[in-house]
Design a protein around this motif. Structure first.
Motif, short mmCIF file in Angstrom:
data_model
loop_
_atom_site.label_atom_id
_atom_site.label_comp_id
_atom_site.label_asym_id
_atom_site.label_seq_id
_atom_site.Cartn_x
_atom_site.Cartn_y
_atom_site.Cartn_z
N VAL A 170 0.83 -1.20 0.00
CA VAL A 170 0.00 0.00 0.00
C VAL A 170 0.87 1.26 0.00
O VAL A 170 0.61 2.22 -0.73
CB VAL A 170 -0.97 0.00 1.21
N ALA A 171 1.94 1.26 0.79
CA ALA A 171 2.80 2.45 0.90
C ALA A 171 3.66 2.65 -0.35
O ALA A 171 3.77 3.77 -0.86
CB ALA A 171 3.68 2.35 2.13
N PHE A 172 4.28 1.60 -0.84
CA PHE A 172 5.22 1.73 -1.95
C PHE A 172 4.60 1.44 -3.32
O PHE A 172 5.19 1.79 -4.33
CB PHE A 172 6.42 0.80 -1.74
N GLY A 173 3.44 0.79 -3.35
CA GLY A 173 2.83 0.41 -4.62
C GLY A 173 2.64 1.55 -5.60
O GLY A 173 3.06 1.45 -6.76
N PRO A 174 2.02 2.67 -5.17
CA PRO A 174 1.82 3.77 -6.13
C PRO A 174 3.13 4.31 -6.72
O PRO A 174 3.20 4.58 -7.92
CB PRO A 174 1.11 4.84 -5.29
N SER A 175 4.17 4.43 -5.90
CA SER A 175 5.44 4.93 -6.44
C SER A 175 6.09 3.90 -7.37
O SER A 175 6.75 4.27 -8.34
CB SER A 175 6.39 5.36 -5.33
N MET A 176 5.88 2.62 -7.08
CA MET A 176 6.41 1.58 -7.97
C MET A 176 5.70 1.62 -9.32
O MET A 176 6.33 1.45 -10.37
CB MET A 176 6.28 0.21 -7.32
#
Length: 182
Positions: A76-82
């Motif tokens: 959830v935290a890193f998914g959008p930036s990935m």
């Protein structure tokens, strides 16, 4: 079962991401690609439901459940930036987009990553706490409590080797360069 779901969800994340980006750029179907990319969070929902079903079935919360909470927190935290990272590279490669740039300020980049890690930590701890509360049996939730301690340790280590170390290195470089100029 839960470990299999974690592995399957990680594979599904990358497959959904790749399909969405392939639709968006090489196949020139941006709407279809956007719909597929919007489905990325569904992968996390599947893992959450699988863990809840396992625990509702009477399973004792184990390290696999703590690992699932950690996976969900980081996803959830890193998914959008990935997704943005991969999108920028696909746009460059297949749609004539600008070349992705490396972070100019290493220190700022490390602090940004640490903030994302802190969000992941908070989500993970919230999920672990919710699991402890939902199960309501201390004997069945020892692994979740241990998981909270472990993820906190990881966050502290991340802080030391990430932003703290980078800030100290850049501070030393600045003072050294000021000394050389004198």
């Amino acid at each position: 079962m839960v470990i299999g779901f974690i592995i399957g969800c990680e594979i599904a994340f990358w497959v959904v991401l790749a399909v969405g980006l392939l639709l968006r750029y090489p196949l020139r179907r941006p709407r279809a690609g956007a719909v597929v990319l919007a489905a990325v969070p569904v992968v996390d929902l599947v893992l959450l439901v699988a863990c809840a079903a396992d625990l509702a079935g009477g399973a004792t919360a184990g390290s696999r459940h703590a690992l699932a909470a950690l996976y969900l927190g980081f996803s959830v935290a890193f998914g959008p930036s990935m997704v943005r990272w991969a999108d920028a590279r696909f746009a460059y490669r297949f749609a004539g987009g600008p070349k992705p740039e490396k972070p100019a300020d290493k220190r700022a980049h490390e602090w940004r990553l640490f903030r994302l890690a802190a969000v992941a930590w908070a989500i993970t701890c919230a999920l672990l706490g919710a699991g402890i509360w939902w199960i309501g049996d201390p004997a069945r939730t020892l692994a979740l409590k241990a998981g909270a301690g472990q993820v906190t340790f990881v966050l502290v280590v991340w802080f030391v080797v990430g932003p703290l170390l980078t800030s100290n290195k850049s501070g030393r470089k600045q003072s050294t360069s000021k000394t050389k100029r004198r």
